[in-house]
Design a protein around this motif. Structure first.
Motif, PDB file in Angstrom:
ATOM      1  N   PRO A 404       0.716  -0.966   0.000  1.00 22.75           N
ATOM      2  CA  PRO A 404       0.321   0.306  -0.368  1.00 22.75           C
ATOM      3  C   PRO A 404       0.853   0.757   0.455  1.00 22.75           C
ATOM      4  O   PRO A 404       0.173   2.389  -0.429  1.00 22.75           O
ATOM      5  N   GLY A 405       1.684   1.027   0.799  1.00 27.01           N
ATOM      6  CA  GLY A 405       2.815   2.283   0.678  1.00 27.01           C
ATOM      7  C   GLY A 405       3.234   3.006  -0.296  1.00 27.01           C
ATOM      8  O   GLY A 405       3.969   4.089  -0.632  1.00 27.01           O
ATOM      9  N   LEU A 406       3.966   1.804  -1.386  1.00 27.23           N
ATOM     10  CA  LEU A 406       4.728   1.949  -2.998  1.00 27.23           C
ATOM     11  C   LEU A 406       3.530   1.897  -3.311  1.00 27.23           C
ATOM     12  O   LEU A 406       3.490   3.367  -4.393  1.00 27.23           O
ATOM     13  N   VAL A 407       2.250   2.048  -3.407  1.00 27.59           N
ATOM     14  CA  VAL A 407       1.120   2.420  -4.124  1.00 27.59           C
ATOM     15  C   VAL A 407       1.022   3.578  -3.742  1.00 27.59           C
ATOM     16  O   VAL A 407       0.619   4.577  -5.180  1.00 27.59           O
ATOM     17  N   MET A 408       0.903   4.078  -2.420  1.00 22.51           N
ATOM     18  CA  MET A 408       1.016   5.830  -2.651  1.00 22.51           C
ATOM     19  C   MET A 408       1.472   5.715  -3.250  1.00 22.51           C
ATOM     20  O   MET A 408       1.387   7.436  -3.308  1.00 22.51           O
ATOM     21  N   ASP A 409       2.952   5.447  -2.796  1.00 22.56           N
ATOM     22  CA  ASP A 409       4.640   6.124  -3.320  1.00 22.56           C
ATOM     23  C   ASP A 409       4.358   6.927  -5.076  1.00 22.56           C
ATOM     24  O   ASP A 409       3.785   7.719  -5.779  1.00 22.56           O
TER      25      ASP A 409
END
Lengths: 570, 751
Positions: A404-409
């Motif tokens: 999820p963090g990477l998708v946010m990035d």
């Protein structure tokens, strides 16, 4: 087992059988592609075929002094077009060849249309697939599945293509399929059905060890098509795109007019044939050698041809020079563009992280590297997305998964919604739930030892660490160790010996990296011949379109649009 | 390609390589590995598949040829269905045409309408008016205004609007065409028969009259649209059959020319290659003629294809784009053809060059021959040594079982050597005899259909041949060393032999040879010791030696069928007196015409040549020539005989080295101490020297012919370049062409 040769032989036979005289080749959209893969224009011109027409083109003129060779797929539309054509024949005589099995009723309606007795031949020549390399074929189908199931039209086309391949190679195989894939089983059954129905067609001289058809599903290895490639053929496809051997260079800055579209065919381009499987650095030095050779051959402008000896040398070298100049300019342009893209898109660094994601199991380092690259402005949207996809596929079930963090990035970086959605679509397409085998952590002792040794020795080339999963599958198959519970036989009989003639078909498309793997297995394994094929030959872009078209995530509306678009592109 | 463009490429490539390197440096981890891989360390095996090059399998490109894939024909099925349909169609058409013929068979204009109608009704029964209230085609109701009309061909009814008319000429065309096709069956050349012609005449006169008389229905035949349709289709077919468009005629001519080229070009290339190699099999003039002929055909092809290209371009309705495309493609393929074949058309040497080439080749041939001879001789000697014990048994035909156990044949069931095979065979080498025997065994076994045995025998044969080859080569290496030692002995012996009376001895010798043929070689081995014994045995021995050396030659013949080895036995068997009558043109060489005593040395020639050859085979240089001068004159003469041997170059106008010397246009820098010494000859035609000698002269005297050839070639390139639109190249080529033409003009001026 050479598929290019098989199709070429069919085409040659058609032309030969029509005898001397001016000829026109009447084809449909698909057979045009099939023929163009095995014959160049100048080659076919020498056989007195001067015109190439589409059966569906309306403004064909009556030319009774031409013989027509019709090479068509046996579709309903083609039969209708042909009936119209025969009612008012435009050419003096017709030699009709269908690329697959045609029904008796179609033959009858064609016969009844031929009132002027212009048809001299009606045959089935099973060149119903795109022969890419001697051991590689494709059906050029994008979006073969809807969800997890076959699109019925594509299933029938794939069955036709695969049976045509078997017929053209004169193989009547035993069939194995990947158990985890419903589509693989379905296709296996369909092929079997055709073999049973057309049993008299499949009656070939028996070999000691029967040939084997192995049907796999792309879902089992979604990693391979997501990686950047560093061997010539694969790299050109990944970065520029190869479409029936043609490469569109029109977007290359400052491209000259005659290089807008170039053809890379190993059949008549020696440099390409010798270098298509070499890696980029080697191509660099080879192309330098090619240039130097070329410089030597080039007639010098300044230097007048003073003696007759000079003149003679010039005259003798000229043809070679001419031939070379085409090759040189083509490859220099292509390689130049590749290298431009590599630096522009920072691909060396991207590729290194990709390889790490695909081959190593160090989560924190991988995550760190992905995050670092996501911050790099030179990395393109597509490359950023695929890094995240690779991460998602590998560490799907990892305890500290930070997808999820990477998708946010990605979102923060301004990566479009399409790509962000694709991340989850890819996981659904080829995630752990779907896979029948483990892509990342080796199970058996030998593989573990191998990986351990690999770790000890260090990696030869960080950009080419990855070995497609297909390699392991084929390796096991050749050694007779492929597990029957994962890859069962269709029908009761099984193969006692190690297989010799192997046809591998991947639903959802193959990649050039896998083609290279098969090529190397062919070269290194005595007595084994592997032909690899797929519904398409993918690069990352087309693979993502395939994933989109499969319409996972319930976005059926969107996916149908994509299907339509990709279909029109083809 | 222009230089500018090329520079761009270079820059790009260099730039790319630099760029590549800097990138590699950036990616630190990769640097070493990638750079390393740039070398040729491909074989370094790694985890990557493409690195492991253990060639166990086969590259897919090398997969063995495969047969044509499966096919299935539907033709018979198709024909069956078509036949049913066609029969129907043909019957329809024929019916209509027969009726049409009846309708036009009488003079319509001079017949009363009522009578016409009667005839028309007799041809086909008319449909009853009452049965058809509406026009079947348009559906309009018939009335007094809208009257019924009958089709004269099928009798059906339609309204005036739907009615079609067939003019008499049209009807005539259809009917006469079917008649023509009938008449052509009997005699194709026959023009339309007289009845026909007269009728046609009457029609034309009639129609001219009728045109004045306003339109009258009677000179046209009414019919329905369906019948008219069918007839129109028929007419189209007739037209197509008769009409051959211009493009077809031109194209046929074009193909004929291409076929001609396909025939002639290989022949020419063979000639040119042979001439360029200095051979004299073909004459230069003939090749030149052929070249001109082929070039003429090329011009014709060019002209024809150009004509095809421009066909119909000036017509008012411009031809269909497809027609133009076809024409362009034909032109393009003709261009490709000319390009491919013309570029393969190598140029011929000029007359002077040809002379040089001939000389060079002769020299080479000589050397080769000497080497061959020497090798054969030596190997023979060795073989004999080793297989002394085999010899006796070889004569008994048991040889098969001797060679490495595997021969499974027992005498009783074995194959016999071909009758006479042994007797006539001059192979004193047991190995060769065996090979012969086995060959005949194989033949017999094959005839008897015993396949297994053929296999075994073939395996046997192969082993034998391998062994033989191996021994041959081994011997050849040793020869040069031993040669020198043997030489003196031989010479001595030969001196003695010379004093013998040849005629008498020969009879004796032949008797002996019949018995000792296979053994004769043995004598040579002990020859040094046998020089001492008395007169009689010595002569025998001498002949044995003769035989030995001749046998060497003949046994070498199958291996190296050089003219000399074939010649040598002849000399030996016929003896010295026969030498003068030797049918070979050798007698033209002055040194050999007289039956001088040196001729007796002939038998020794192989040895003498052999001894000289190691030196001669070196690039003839100063030191070797010195050494050679020390040899006795006999040997030199032998050399000459070989050098001038017309056998190698039967057609050569100057087989004698002396003749050649006279013709040599340039004074040799180093005049030989002994005129005509072949070794000196060798030095002067040494390729290195020759080049430096004749180079400048040759350049000055550029032959007109060659210039013209080159001009032709350049023209072809220009044409090609223009075709492909490479203008910069055209420029460059034109420049060259101009230069050439200037040279040509200059040439003509000086001459």
């Amino acid at each position: 087992m050479n598929v290019v040769f098989a199709v070429k032989q069919y085409v040659s036979k058609m032309i030969e059988d029509s005898g001397p005289g001016m000829k026109v080749l009447l084809m449909d959209k698909e057979t045009t592609g099939i023929v163009s893969m095995v014959y160049t224009q100048s080659e076919i011109l020498q056989k007195e075929v001067y015109l190439f027409e589409r059966i569906d083109s309306q403004n064909r003129e009556i030319m009774k002094h031409l013989k027509a060779i019709c090479f068509l797929r046996p579709t309903k539309e083609n039969v209708d077009y042909l009936i119209q054509e025969l009612r008012r024949p435009k050419y003096s005589i017709y030699f009709i060849y269908f690329s697959n099995v045609i029904s008796k009723s179609d033959v009858k309606s064609l016969a009844e249309a031929d009132e002027q007795e212009v048809v001299a031949e009606v045959q089935e020549f099973y060149g119903d697939y795109i022969a890419v390399n001697p051991h590689l074929f494709s059906l050029n189908i994008l979006g073969c599945c809807q969800g997890r199931n076959w699109d019925p039209a594509q299933l029938s086309r794939t069955t036709q293509g695969l049976t045509a391949l078997l017929l053209s190679l004169k193989k009547c195989p035993m069939i194995r399929y990947q158990l985890s894939s419903e589509s693989a089983k379905r296709l296996a059954e369909c092929v079997k059905q055709v073999i049973t129905k057309e049993y008299e067609l499949f009656e070939f001289r028996r070999t000691e060890v029967p040939p084997l058809l192995l049907i796999l599903d792309r879902c089992d290895d979604a990693i391979t098509p997501l990686l950047n490639q560093w061997t010539y053929q694969a790299m050109v496809h990944e970065l520029l795109g190869i479409n029936n051997n043609r490469i569109d260079l029109s977007r290359v800055p400052g491209i000259s007019k005659d290089l807008r579209e170039v053809v890379l065919s190993a059949e008549n381009d020696e440099f390409y044939a010798n270098n298509m499987y070499l890696n980029f650095a080697e191509i660099g030095s080879n192309i330098k050698t090619l240039m130097e050779d070329f410089q030597k051959k080039k007639p010098k402008e300044q230097q007048k041809l003073e003696s007759i000896a000079d003149m003679k040398a010039f005259v003798e070298n000229y043809p070679q020079f001419k031939k070379m100049s085409g090759t040189v300019s083509k490859h220099v342009t292509v390689v130049g563009e590749l290298s431009r893209l590599v630096s522009e898109r920072n691909l060396l660094e991207v590729s290194e992280v990709e390889q790490e994601l695909a081959c190593q199991n160090d989560h924190s380092s991988a995550l760190q590297n992905v995050k670092r690259l996501l911050r790099n402005p030179k990395v393109t949207e597509c490359d950023a997305a695929r890094l995240v996809m690779l991460y998602a596929l590998h560490y799907e079930r990892h305890s500290s998964n930070s997808l999820p963090g990477l998708v946010m990035d990605l979102r923060n970086r301004g990566v479009s919604e399409k790509y962000r959605k694709l991340v989850s679509a890819v996981v659904e397409y080829g995630g752990k739930r779907v896979r029948g085998s483990d892509l990342f952590s080796p199970k058996d002792a030998v593989a573990i030892t191998k990986q351990f040794l690999k770790g000890l020795k260090g990696v030869e080339n960080v950009y080419t660490q990855h070995q497609p999963f297909l390699h392991e599958t084929l390796d096991h198959l050749i050694k007779g160790k492929l597990k029957e519970n994962l890859y069962p036989y269709l029908g009761p009989s099984t193969l006692r010996d190690r297989p010799q003639d192997i046809v591998v078909f991947i639903i959802g498309g193959v990649t050039y990296e896998e083609a290279l793997t098969a090529y190397n297995l062919n070269r290194t394994t005595p007595g084994v011949r592997i032909v690899l094929g797929g519904t398409a030959v993918h690069n990352t872009k087309s693979f993502l379109e395939e994933v989109l078209a499969s319409g996972l995530h319930g976005r059926s509306k969107e996916s149908s649009q994509v299907t339509a678009r990709s279909a029109s592109r083809r | 390609m222009s230089k500018g463009k090329l520079k761009k490429f270079c820059k790009k490539v260099v730039g790319f390589i630099l760029q590549r390197k800097s990138l590699v440096q950036k990616a630190k981890k990769a640097k070493n590995r990638l750079l390393k891989r740039e070398g040729d360390d491909r074989a370094e095996s790694g985890t990557q598949g493409y690195e492991s090059f253990s060639y166990g399998g086969v590259d897919p490109y090398m997969w063995e040829p495969q047969e044509l894939g499966a096919v299935r024909s539907h033709l018979s099925d198709f024909k069956k269905h078509r036949a049913a349909r066609i029969d129907h169609y043909v019957v329809e058409v024929n019916k209509l045409i027969i009726r049409l013929e009846k309708l036009t068979a009488f003079d319509r204009t001079n017949t009363e309408s009522a009578k016409i109608r009667a005839i028309e009704k007799s041809v086909v029964p008319w449909v009853n008016d009452q049965d058809v209230p509406f026009c079947p085609d348009c559906g309009n109701k018939f009335s007094i205004r809208n009257r019924r009309h009958h089709c004269r061909l099928c009798g059906s009814i339609m309204c005036k609007k739907c009615m079609e008319l067939i003019s008499l000429p049209f009807a005539n065309k259809l009917t006469s065409a079917s008649k023509d096709s009938l008449s052509t069956h009997t005699s194709p050349s026959q023009s339309p028969n007289s009845v026909h012609g007269s009728r046609r005449g009457s029609i034309s006169s009639v129609s001219s009259v009728s045109s004045v008389l306003d339109e009258k229905d009677d000179d046209r035949i009414r019919c329905c649209t369906h019948c008219k349709d069918t007839l129109l289709k028929r007419e189209q077919q007739i037209d197509e059959k008769e009409h051959t468009p211009d493009i077809v005629k031109l194209y046929e001519k074009l193909r004929l020319c291409m076929e001609k080229v396909d025939q002639k070009a290989p022949e020419y290339i063979r000639m040119a290659a042979s001439l360029n190699a200095g051979e004299t099999t073909y004459s230069l003039e003939h090749a030149g003629d052929l070249r001109i002929e082929v070039q003429k055909v090329y011009e014709l092809i060019d002209a024809l294809s150009k004509k095809i290209l421009t066909l119909g371009l000036n017509q008012d309705p411009p031809p269909h784009p497809n027609t133009l495309r076809l024409q362009r493609m034909i032109r393009y393929s003709a261009t490709l053809f000319v390009q491919e074949k013309l570029l393969g058309l190598m140029s011929l040497p000029t007359r002077e060059q040809f002379e040089e080439l001939k000389k060079k080749r002769k020299q080479e041939m000589e050397r080769k021959r000497i080497l061959e001879r020497q090798a054969a001789l030596e190997s023979q000697r060795r073989l004999k040594e080793r297989q002394n014990d085999l010899v006796s048994r070889a004569a008994n035909g048991e040889v098969v079982s001797l060679r490495g156990g595997p021969a499974p044949l027992r005498k009783a069931e074995g194959w016999l050597p071909l009758s006479g095979g042994q007797g006539q065979s001059e192979d004193s080498d047991p190995l060769l005899q065996q090979i012969h025997n086995i060959t005949s065994f194989i033949r017999q076994a094959r005839a008897a259909g015993r396949v297994d045995e053929v296999h075994t025998l073939q395996e046997n044969l192969r082993q034998l041949q391998d062994e033989y080859d191996q021994q041959q080569t081994e011997k050849a290496i040793e020869l040069s060393r031993r040669q020198a030692e043997e030489e003196d002995l031989q010479r001595e012996q030969l001196q003695m032999l010379r004093e013998r009376e040849w005629e008498r001895e020969r009879e004796q010798f032949q008797a002996v040879s019949l018995h000792t043929r296979t053994r004769s070689l043995d004598f040579r081995e002990i020859r040094p010791f046998q020089l001492e014994p008395g007169r009689e045995p010595r002569t025998h021995l001498a002949y044995a030696l003769d035989l030995g050396s001749s046998a060497v030659q003949s046994s070498a013949a199958p291996e190296t069928p050089s003219p000399v080895s074939a010649l040598e036995p002849v000399r030996v068997w016929s003896g010295p007196p026969a030498f003068g009558q030797d049918p070979l043109p050798q007698s033209t060489v002055p040194q050999q015409t007289s039956l001088n005593p040196f001729e007796d040395e002939d038998p020794s020639s192989p040895a003498a040549d052999g001894s000289a050859s190691p030196l001669a085979s070196e690039p003839a240089s100063g030191p070797s020539a010195c050494i050679l001068k020390e040899y006795n004159p006999f040997e030199e003469e032998e050399e000459e005989a070989v050098a001038g041997n017309p056998f190698t170059t039967p057609d050569s106008p100057a087989p004698n080295p002396f003749d050649e010397e006279d013709e040599h246009p340039y004074p040799r820098p180093s005049s030989p101490p002994v005129p005509g010494n072949p070794f000196e000859e060798a030095t002067c035609t040494n390729p290195f020297e020759m080049d430096s000698d004749s180079g400048p002269e040759r350049e000055e005297a550029i032959e007109e012919e060659l210039l013209l050839q080159q001009i032709d070639n350049i023209k072809a390139y220009i044409f090609d370049a223009k075709q492909c639109g490479r203008l910069d190249e055209v420029e460059l080529l034109t420049e060259n062409l101009r230069e050439l033409k200037r040279t040509l003009a200059k040439q003509k001026g000086t001459n």
